[in-house]
Design an enzyme around this catalytic site. Structure first.
Site, PDB file in Angstrom:
ATOM      1  N   HIS A  29       0.832  -1.210   0.000  1.00 12.20           N
ATOM      2  CA  HIS A  29       0.000   0.000   0.000  1.00 12.20           C
ATOM      3  C   HIS A  29       0.867   1.260   0.000  1.00 12.20           C
ATOM      4  CE1 HIS A  29      -3.774   2.199   1.293  1.00 12.20           C
ATOM      5  NE2 HIS A  29      -2.837   3.099   1.571  1.00 12.20           N
ATOM      6  N   GLU A  30       1.789   1.357   0.955  1.00  9.44           N
ATOM      7  CA  GLU A  30       2.615   2.554   1.061  1.00  9.44           C
ATOM      8  C   GLU A  30       3.635   2.640  -0.079  1.00  9.44           C
ATOM      9  OE1 GLU A  30       1.750   4.861   3.000  1.00  9.44           O
ATOM     10  OE2 GLU A  30       0.279   3.643   4.082  1.00  9.44           O
ATOM     11  N   HIS A  33       1.914   4.247  -3.100  1.00  8.49           N
ATOM     12  CA  HIS A  33       1.864   5.711  -3.003  1.00  8.49           C
ATOM     13  C   HIS A  33       3.222   6.318  -3.404  1.00  8.49           C
ATOM     14  CE1 HIS A  33      -2.051   5.991  -1.269  1.00  8.49           C
ATOM     15  NE2 HIS A  33      -1.731   5.488  -0.082  1.00  8.49           N
TER      16      HIS A  33
END
Length: 228
Positions: A29-30, A33
């Site tokens: 997820h990170e 980004h």
């Protein structure tokens, strides 16, 4: 051990599978980004070493503890400077959406693998299983449901969640100013969800039910596709 069983949201014997799921889900997820922000011209995350699949740089201890106890939490946010984007609003939406979409991708891939394991008899959720089969069954069940949950949870339009960042980039600028006036109340809202008795049945629990619904339907879909 009995004390941990009382305070944790998941049974203690499932904790290793739960933590492994969080390691994979939060890391991708990170990373997503950070990767897209860097691709679009913002080197902030890269300079801080966040364009990596090393889980250690993405984890927030308090966020993990809350997720285990309360059912929701967070990883370390990836810093993004939208002023470095050539098209700040469009690219901002993509960067914000990349995180939840990575969890959706993990959930779908996990459901496909889980369906294949069931179809070919490696696991049997409805019958007796040996230790390996039970471990695989427990892990993939948690993995699929939790990633669907994280996908849905992160799309909630409340700061500092990704859904709010997406909303910031798509609403007219006159509306944006009004939205930002309410950011100071976001922590209070989360504390209410966490502390007030009975609130989770109207907030977090419906998301878990939706995640389970998606998981079961994707399992049926992939079982049908793979079974021919």
């Amino acid at each position: 051990m009995e004390f941990l069983d009382r305070i944790l949201r998941v049974p203690l014997d499932q904790l290793p599978f739960y933590l492994l799921t969080l390691v994979i889900a939060f890391t991708l997820h990170e990373f997503s980004h950070a990767y897209f922000a860097n691709k679009f011209g913002d080197p902030t995350a890269k300079l801080l070493g966040r364009v990596t699949l090393n889980p250690a740089v993405h984890f927030d201890l308090l966020g993990i503890i809350l997720l285990l106890i309360a059912g929701f939490g967070w990883a370390r946010p990836v810093p993004v400077n939208r002023d470095n984007f050539r098209k700040p609003r469009v690219m901002g939406v993509i960067v914000s959406a990349a995180g939840p979409l990575s969890n959706l991708l993990l959930a779908v891939v996990g459901a496909a693998i889980y369906a294949a394991l069931i179809l070919y008899g490696v696991v049997n959720p409805f019958g007796p299983q040996d230790k390996l089969s039970l471990a695989l069954d427990t892990f993939f069940n948690l993995f699929v449901v939790m990633n669907f949950f994280l996908f849905l949870f992160n799309l909630i339009p409340l700061p500092p969640l990704d859904g709010y960042r997406i909303l910031e980039d798509i609403v007219p600028r006159r509306v944006l100013g009004k939205l930002q006036q309410f950011e100071q109340w976001s922590l209070l809202i989360f504390l209410i969800i966490l502390i007030v008795p009975g609130m989770q049945q109207y907030t977090i629990e419906p998301l878990y039910k939706a995640a389970n619904f998606l998981a079961s339907h994707f399992l049926v879909f992939f079982h049908t596709i793979l079974g021919g």
